[in-house]
Scaffold this active site. Structure first.
Site, mmCIF file in Angstrom:
data_model
loop_
_atom_site.group_PDB
_atom_site.id
_atom_site.type_symbol
_atom_site.label_atom_id
_atom_site.label_comp_id
_atom_site.label_asym_id
_atom_site.label_seq_id
_atom_site.Cartn_x
_atom_site.Cartn_y
_atom_site.Cartn_z
ATOM 1 N N VAL A 11 0.827 -1.201 0.000
ATOM 2 C CA VAL A 11 0.000 0.000 0.000
ATOM 3 C C VAL A 11 0.868 1.260 0.000
ATOM 4 C CG1 VAL A 11 -1.596 1.325 1.458
ATOM 5 C CG2 VAL A 11 -2.004 -1.100 1.043
ATOM 6 N N ASP A 29 10.174 3.529 6.454
ATOM 7 C CA ASP A 29 9.939 2.110 6.741
ATOM 8 C C ASP A 29 11.016 1.674 7.728
ATOM 9 O OD1 ASP A 29 8.286 -0.267 4.949
ATOM 10 O OD2 ASP A 29 9.831 -0.923 6.359
ATOM 11 N N THR A 83 -1.880 -4.562 9.520
ATOM 12 C CA THR A 83 -2.862 -4.771 10.598
ATOM 13 C C THR A 83 -3.226 -6.261 10.586
ATOM 14 O OG1 THR A 83 -4.500 -3.953 9.007
ATOM 15 C CG2 THR A 83 -3.881 -2.458 10.790
ATOM 16 N N CYS A 257 -5.785 -9.507 3.231
ATOM 17 C CA CYS A 257 -7.102 -8.882 3.442
ATOM 18 C C CYS A 257 -8.224 -9.858 3.773
ATOM 19 C CB CYS A 257 -7.467 -8.070 2.205
ATOM 20 S SG CYS A 257 -6.304 -6.721 1.926
ATOM 21 N N ARG A 325 1.501 -14.330 1.989
ATOM 22 C CA ARG A 325 0.865 -14.158 3.297
ATOM 23 C C ARG A 325 -0.465 -14.905 3.356
ATOM 24 N NH1 ARG A 325 1.235 -7.749 3.846
ATOM 25 N NH2 ARG A 325 0.630 -7.971 1.680
HETATM 26 N N1 LIG Z 1 -1.825 -5.463 0.230
HETATM 27 C C1 LIG Z 1 -3.053 -5.155 -0.126
HETATM 28 O O1 LIG Z 1 -3.526 -5.600 -1.161
HETATM 29 C C2 LIG Z 1 -3.911 -4.233 0.717
HETATM 30 C C3 LIG Z 1 -5.064 -3.699 0.139
HETATM 31 C C4 LIG Z 1 -5.848 -2.855 0.881
HETATM 32 C C5 LIG Z 1 -5.499 -2.564 2.198
HETATM 33 N N2 LIG Z 1 -4.387 -3.116 2.751
HETATM 34 C C6 LIG Z 1 -4.061 -2.759 4.131
HETATM 35 O O2 LIG Z 1 -2.997 -1.819 4.120
HETATM 36 C C7 LIG Z 1 -2.170 -2.007 5.264
HETATM 37 C C8 LIG Z 1 -0.736 -2.260 4.816
HETATM 38 O O3 LIG Z 1 -0.701 -3.457 4.081
HETATM 39 P P1 LIG Z 1 0.466 -3.809 3.066
HETATM 40 O O4 LIG Z 1 -0.065 -4.911 2.224
HETATM 41 O O5 LIG Z 1 0.971 -2.590 2.425
HETATM 42 O O6 LIG Z 1 1.563 -4.399 4.073
HETATM 43 P P2 LIG Z 1 3.088 -4.745 3.711
HETATM 44 O O7 LIG Z 1 3.500 -5.781 4.685
HETATM 45 O O8 LIG Z 1 3.250 -4.985 2.257
HETATM 46 O O9 LIG Z 1 3.859 -3.401 4.047
HETATM 47 C C9 LIG Z 1 3.941 -2.871 5.303
HETATM 48 C C10 LIG Z 1 5.279 -2.166 5.424
HETATM 49 O O10 LIG Z 1 5.267 -1.498 6.676
HETATM 50 C C11 LIG Z 1 6.560 -1.635 7.256
HETATM 51 N N3 LIG Z 1 6.399 -1.402 8.668
HETATM 52 C C12 LIG Z 1 5.917 -2.213 9.618
HETATM 53 N N4 LIG Z 1 5.883 -1.578 10.802
HETATM 54 C C13 LIG Z 1 6.360 -0.345 10.562
HETATM 55 C C14 LIG Z 1 6.578 0.769 11.389
HETATM 56 N N5 LIG Z 1 6.270 0.759 12.683
HETATM 57 N N6 LIG Z 1 7.092 1.880 10.845
HETATM 58 C C15 LIG Z 1 7.402 1.917 9.536
HETATM 59 N N7 LIG Z 1 7.213 0.892 8.698
HETATM 60 C C16 LIG Z 1 6.706 -0.216 9.230
HETATM 61 C C17 LIG Z 1 7.025 -3.010 6.857
HETATM 62 O O11 LIG Z 1 8.418 -3.125 6.907
HETATM 63 C C18 LIG Z 1 6.471 -3.128 5.434
HETATM 64 O O12 LIG Z 1 7.411 -2.694 4.471
HETATM 65 C C19 LIG Z 1 -2.797 -3.133 6.057
HETATM 66 O O13 LIG Z 1 -3.674 -2.607 6.990
HETATM 67 C C20 LIG Z 1 -3.574 -3.890 4.980
HETATM 68 O O14 LIG Z 1 -4.660 -4.607 5.540
HETATM 69 C C21 LIG Z 1 -3.571 -3.936 2.033
#
Ligand SMILES: NC(=O)c1ccc[n+]([C@@H]2O[C@H](COP(=O)([O-])OP(=O)(O)OC[C@H]3O[C@@H](n4cnc5c(N)ncnc54)[C@H](O)[C@@H]3O)[C@@H](O)[C@H]2O)c1
Length: 401
Positions: A11, A29, A83, A257, A325
């Site tokens: 995201v 990050d 999350t 998700c 995941r």
């Molecule tokens: N992946 C999807 O398709 C998608 C779609 C819609 C919503 N979401 C939601 O978006 C959110 C993020 O998901 P994602 O898929 O991008 O996750 P992801 O795991 O791909 O990325 C999360 C990033 O955050 C970093 N991170 C973790 N803790 C951190 C912190 N305290 N400070 C800074 N960086 C930190 C991690 O190193 C990682 O690079 C979640 O709530 C998810 O449910 C994801």
């Protein structure tokens, strides 16, 4: 305007790529490897081209950091951290709390804080705002808004630009500034009356999919018991031009998700004394599909898998991405190993997973197709074992759901 984006995963990096066309973006990050790669202009996310990152870095519009002080002078910050569920399958807001700590400790002037991480209604108002205040070393009144992310990584037809975006601020000023931000790179943005509506809408979208996937997974078991094809039956039902939406069966749901978000909704429902029976049951049906698949394969192979070499084809949670995941392949492999099968897996998009590498697509007694990437040749799958079981409905002429 300078924008900080906390979390540079699916995201956060996707938003960084779009927003940095118009604003200066700092991607924060806490993973040093990701940050170094990004600063070298290498994207780790499908749908974000390295060439775009390189262009933005050259123009001084994007850089990544692990240092909180680099977001001290931002005007707007987006939270895009995981999350997940905790070990006892409850909402886990520890990453959001850590992001709030980074903001609280480093951002001393009033900014707009937008949460894009998926969470239950009330998270912005009752968790994020108080957490940032708790960690702030000076009294500062930020603006707060939610805009749940709907990105579907690897998808070609819908992206940040043409997927309508929901948003709501805690105040009208926060809403107004959120609109200004997203309207630069999103075609359609839809304001709702409160952050709780936006948060709940996001959870319901994914719960709708989870429940319908569970329904079709159960239906696949019914059609098999009846001796008819689930795919032909679904295609027949799908000729109705209204009131029906086709979902297809699988070995289970994966990704960040669908297996996770409905549990956030169920948890908040139960906390408020409301039933979440469909959500809980759908989750169980989807988790049980892996056992159903392995039961079918075992029954077709003389009632025992002991010592048989089984190749699981495709371990990513969906086609054409490297994301593993919550992949259904994990449970399929676990059931197979519990039955003393000799299990390997083939997935060159994933490459390495759980310290194991992708095995050749050949030479097995049994192949089970969990995910079919476009790059994998259908004929090679059929030739990979004398018995092939397909959970995707994409491989012709073999056994399947
Ligand atoms: N992946 C999807 O398709 C998608 C779609 C819609 C919503 N979401 C939601 O978006 C959110 C993020 O998901 P994602 O898929 O991008 O996750 P992801 O795991 O791909 O990325 C999360 C990033 O955050 C970093 N991170 C973790 N803790 C951190 C912190 N305290 N400070 C800074 N960086 C930190 C991690 O190193 C990682 O690079 C979640 O709530 C998810 O449910 C994801």
């Amino acid at each position: 305007m300078k924008v900080g984006i906390i979390g540079q995963g699916y995201v956060g990096l996707t938003i960084s790529a779009f927003a940095s066309e118009f604003f200066e973006v700092v991607g924060f990050d806490n993973n040093q490897k990701i940050v170094s790669q990004l600063n070298a202009g290498i994207s780790h996310i499908e749908g974000v081209e390295s060439s775009v990152l390189q262009k933005r870095i050259k123009a001084g519009r994007f850089r990544a950091t692990t240092s909180g002080s680099d977001i001290a002078d931002i005007d707007l910050v987006v939270i895009a951290v995981p999350t997940p569920l905790s070990r006892d399958r409850q909402p886990d807001l520890t990453y959001i709390e850590a992001a709030c700590k980074t903001i609280g400790e480093n951002v001393k002037k009033p900014v707009l804080v937008i949460n894009e991480s998926t969470s239950f209604p009330g998270t912005l108002r009752n968790f994020i705002k108080p957490a940032i205040n708790k960690y702030s070393t000076t009294a500062v009144e930020h603006l707060y808004a939610i805009s749940p992310e709907r990105v579907d990584p690897g998808r070609g037809d819908y992206n940040q630009k043409n997927t309508p975006r929901l948003y709501a601020g805690l105040t009208s000023e926060a809403s107004e500034k959120t609109r200004e931000f997203y309207s630069r790179f999103c075609d359609e943005i839809v304001e709702v009356s409160s952050p709780e509506v936006a948060e709940a809408a996001k959870l319901f979208e994914n719960t709708f999919r989870q429940v319908n996937i569970a329904l079709v997974n159960e239906f696949a078991q019914i059609t098999n018991a009846l001796g008819i094809s689930v795919y032909e039956t679904l295609d027949a039902a799908n000729t109705k031009p209204y009131g029906f939406m086709k979902f297809t069966p699988s070995a289970g749901v994966g990704g960040h998700c669908i297996p996770v978000d409905p549990t956030y909704l169920a948890a908040v429902a139960e906390e408020h004394g409301a039933p979440a029976t469909f959500i809980r049951r759908a989750n169980d049906v989807n988790l049980e599909m892996s056992k159903y698949v392995v039961d079918r394969v075992q029954a077709d192979n003389g009632g025992s898998l002991q010592g048989k070499s089984v190749l699981v084809v495709g371990v990513a949670y969906k086609p054409n991405v490297a994301d593993v995941r919550e992949t259904a392949a994990e449970l399929v492999i676990e059931h197979l190993r519990n039955r003393s099968a000799v299990v390997s897996w083939h997935d060159e998009v994933v490459g390495t997973w759980r310290s194991e590498s992708s095995a050749p697509l050949s030479g097995a007694d049994i192949s089970i197709v969990v995910t079919k990437h476009d790059s994998v040749d259908e004929k090679a799958i059929v030739a990979s074992a004398p018995y092939v079981f397909d959970t995707t409905g994409k491989i012709k002429g073999v056994k399947g759901l």
